[in-house]
Design a protein around this motif. Sequence first.
Motif, PDB file in Angstrom:
ATOM      1  N   ARG A  62       0.685  -1.062   0.082  1.00 23.49           N
ATOM      2  CA  ARG A  62      -0.027   0.045  -0.022  1.00 23.49           C
ATOM      3  C   ARG A  62       0.736   1.303  -0.096  1.00 23.49           C
ATOM      4  O   ARG A  62       1.790   1.217   0.483  1.00 23.49           O
ATOM      5  N   LEU A  63       0.365   2.499  -0.735  1.00 21.59           N
ATOM      6  CA  LEU A  63       0.931   3.693  -0.669  1.00 21.59           C
ATOM      7  C   LEU A  63      -0.117   4.576  -0.312  1.00 21.59           C
ATOM      8  O   LEU A  63      -1.114   4.467  -0.825  1.00 21.59           O
ATOM      9  N   ASN A  64       0.623   5.628   0.057  1.00 19.76           N
ATOM     10  CA  ASN A  64      -0.109   6.780   0.281  1.00 19.76           C
ATOM     11  C   ASN A  64       0.006   7.645  -1.060  1.00 19.76           C
ATOM     12  O   ASN A  64       1.352   7.765  -1.526  1.00 19.76           O
ATOM     13  N   CYS A  65      -0.815   8.362  -1.826  1.00 23.45           N
ATOM     14  CA  CYS A  65      -0.650   9.077  -2.913  1.00 23.45           C
ATOM     15  C   CYS A  65      -1.395  10.532  -2.784  1.00 23.45           C
ATOM     16  O   CYS A  65      -2.618  10.433  -2.852  1.00 23.45           O
ATOM     17  N   TYR A  66      -0.806  11.671  -3.000  1.00 25.59           N
ATOM     18  CA  TYR A  66      -1.256  12.979  -2.976  1.00 25.59           C
ATOM     19  C   TYR A  66      -1.238  13.548  -4.230  1.00 25.59           C
ATOM     20  O   TYR A  66      -0.185  13.588  -4.961  1.00 25.59           O
ATOM     21  N   VAL A  67      -2.273  14.162  -4.809  1.00 22.91           N
ATOM     22  CA  VAL A  67      -2.274  14.703  -6.082  1.00 22.91           C
ATOM     23  C   VAL A  67      -2.960  16.141  -5.965  1.00 22.91           C
ATOM     24  O   VAL A  67      -3.886  16.189  -5.272  1.00 22.91           O
ATOM     25  N   PRO A  68      -2.464  17.155  -6.636  1.00 20.25           N
ATOM     26  CA  PRO A  68      -3.306  18.195  -6.585  1.00 20.25           C
ATOM     27  C   PRO A  68      -4.612  18.101  -7.326  1.00 20.25           C
ATOM     28  O   PRO A  68      -4.719  17.508  -8.348  1.00 20.25           O
ATOM     29  N   GLY A  69      -5.588  18.874  -6.765  1.00 24.04           N
ATOM     30  CA  GLY A  69      -6.916  18.734  -7.342  1.00 24.04           C
ATOM     31  C   GLY A  69      -7.813  17.889  -6.518  1.00 24.04           C
ATOM     32  O   GLY A  69      -7.314  16.763  -6.626  1.00 24.04           O
ATOM     33  N   ALA A  70      -9.148  18.311  -6.381  1.00 23.76           N
ATOM     34  CA  ALA A  70     -10.160  17.413  -5.556  1.00 23.76           C
ATOM     35  C   ALA A  70     -10.508  16.474  -6.817  1.00 23.76           C
ATOM     36  O   ALA A  70     -10.957  16.823  -7.662  1.00 23.76           O
ATOM     37  N   GLY A  71     -10.612  15.244  -6.442  1.00 30.37           N
ATOM     38  CA  GLY A  71     -11.692  14.189  -7.199  1.00 30.37           C
ATOM     39  C   GLY A  71     -10.459  13.511  -8.294  1.00 30.37           C
ATOM     40  O   GLY A  71     -11.059  12.817  -9.199  1.00 30.37           O
ATOM     41  N   GLU A  72      -9.090  13.837  -8.206  1.00 27.53           N
ATOM     42  CA  GLU A  72      -8.436  13.367  -9.408  1.00 27.53           C
ATOM     43  C   GLU A  72      -8.261  11.852  -9.059  1.00 27.53           C
ATOM     44  O   GLU A  72      -7.925  11.142 -10.279  1.00 27.53           O
ATOM     45  N   LEU A  73      -8.389  11.109  -7.835  1.00 33.32           N
ATOM     46  CA  LEU A  73      -8.287   9.659  -7.913  1.00 33.32           C
ATOM     47  C   LEU A  73      -9.393   9.298  -6.995  1.00 33.32           C
ATOM     48  O   LEU A  73      -9.791   9.589  -6.120  1.00 33.32           O
ATOM     49  N   GLN A  74     -10.104   8.278  -7.930  1.00 30.95           N
ATOM     50  CA  GLN A  74     -11.437   7.880  -7.099  1.00 30.95           C
ATOM     51  C   GLN A  74     -11.386   6.333  -6.658  1.00 30.95           C
ATOM     52  O   GLN A  74     -11.058   5.647  -7.684  1.00 30.95           O
ATOM     53  N   ALA A  75     -11.863   6.036  -5.690  1.00 26.86           N
ATOM     54  CA  ALA A  75     -12.062   4.568  -5.114  1.00 26.86           C
ATOM     55  C   ALA A  75     -13.450   4.261  -5.806  1.00 26.86           C
ATOM     56  O   ALA A  75     -14.265   5.090  -6.336  1.00 26.86           O
ATOM     57  N   ALA A  76     -13.664   2.854  -5.834  1.00 29.25           N
ATOM     58  CA  ALA A  76     -15.039   2.350  -6.299  1.00 29.25           C
ATOM     59  C   ALA A  76     -16.274   2.877  -5.627  1.00 29.25           C
ATOM     60  O   ALA A  76     -16.227   3.032  -4.269  1.00 29.25           O
ATOM     61  N   VAL A  77     -17.059   3.183  -6.404  1.00 24.34           N
ATOM     62  CA  VAL A  77     -18.475   3.610  -5.836  1.00 24.34           C
ATOM     63  C   VAL A  77     -19.418   2.540  -6.441  1.00 24.34           C
ATOM     64  O   VAL A  77     -20.366   2.598  -7.571  1.00 24.34           O
ATOM     65  N   GLY A  78     -19.621   1.419  -5.926  1.00 22.60           N
ATOM     66  CA  GLY A  78     -20.532   0.582  -6.740  1.00 22.60           C
ATOM     67  C   GLY A  78     -19.986  -0.018  -7.820  1.00 22.60           C
ATOM     68  O   GLY A  78     -18.760   0.066  -8.349  1.00 22.60           O
ATOM     69  N   ASP A  79     -20.858  -1.078  -8.446  1.00 25.67           N
ATOM     70  CA  ASP A  79     -20.410  -1.684  -9.517  1.00 25.67           C
ATOM     71  C   ASP A  79     -20.289  -0.801 -10.903  1.00 25.67           C
ATOM     72  O   ASP A  79     -19.555  -0.981 -11.840  1.00 25.67           O
ATOM     73  N   ASP A  80     -20.966   0.236 -10.874  1.00 25.01           N
ATOM     74  CA  ASP A  80     -21.156   1.162 -12.000  1.00 25.01           C
ATOM     75  C   ASP A  80     -19.885   2.020 -12.177  1.00 25.01           C
ATOM     76  O   ASP A  80     -19.590   2.618 -13.180  1.00 25.01           O
ATOM     77  N   ALA A  81     -19.049   2.320 -11.050  1.00 21.71           N
ATOM     78  CA  ALA A  81     -18.106   3.225 -10.914  1.00 21.71           C
ATOM     79  C   ALA A  81     -16.733   2.614 -10.300  1.00 21.71           C
ATOM     80  O   ALA A  81     -16.661   2.680  -9.229  1.00 21.71           O
ATOM     81  N   PRO A  82     -16.326   1.921 -11.045  1.00 18.50           N
ATOM     82  CA  PRO A  82     -14.996   1.032 -10.668  1.00 18.50           C
ATOM     83  C   PRO A  82     -13.974   2.080 -10.334  1.00 18.50           C
ATOM     84  O   PRO A  82     -13.681   3.062 -10.640  1.00 18.50           O
ATOM     85  N   ALA A  83     -13.211   1.614  -9.244  1.00 17.99           N
ATOM     86  CA  ALA A  83     -12.077   2.274  -8.730  1.00 17.99           C
ATOM     87  C   ALA A  83     -10.872   2.799 -10.075  1.00 17.99           C
ATOM     88  O   ALA A  83     -10.820   1.935 -10.930  1.00 17.99           O
ATOM     89  N   ASP A  84     -10.498   3.908  -9.899  1.00 16.04           N
ATOM     90  CA  ASP A  84      -9.275   4.275 -10.863  1.00 16.04           C
ATOM     91  C   ASP A  84      -8.174   3.320 -10.469  1.00 16.04           C
ATOM     92  O   ASP A  84      -7.861   2.676  -9.247  1.00 16.04           O
ATOM     93  N   ARG A  85      -7.188   3.186 -11.426  1.00 11.92           N
ATOM     94  CA  ARG A  85      -6.134   2.312 -11.295  1.00 11.92           C
ATOM     95  C   ARG A  85      -5.089   3.172 -11.505  1.00 11.92           C
ATOM     96  O   ARG A  85      -5.166   4.291 -12.224  1.00 11.92           O
TER      97      ARG A  85
END
Length: 114
Positions: A62-85
């Motif tokens: 596991r890693l911590n990753c910080y990126v500028p801007g809100a919402g740039e990396l997203q975890a899964a939100v149900g089956d319709d919106a898979p997590a970013d890789r």
Amino acid sequence: MSHLAARRFPDTVTRRRRGEPSRNEHGEYVPGQVTETALRASVQPLSLEDADMQGGVQVSHRLNCYVPGAGELQAAVGDDAPADRVIVDGEEFVVETSQSWRGSHTRAVLLREP
């Protein structure tokens, strides 16, 4: 809106985000297209204090990753919106959790899957 200095994000990662799925003319499911975006980032090891589990081996994946801007990396939100890789140094991780600070940055915990 707060602007964070670029020097706070010395690394570059590649985000892979899958678009919305659709149905073809036969009604068959068609997964959304994957787009890749290079993002400035600060990638850091996940410390035991940050982890909500026990065990050293699990933390090394596991890693911590910080990126500028809100919402740039997203975890899964149900089956319709898979997590970013996210590609970090040639290895693929999935966004396990993410938290955005409006107008500032996103903190994500990345998990390297076996």
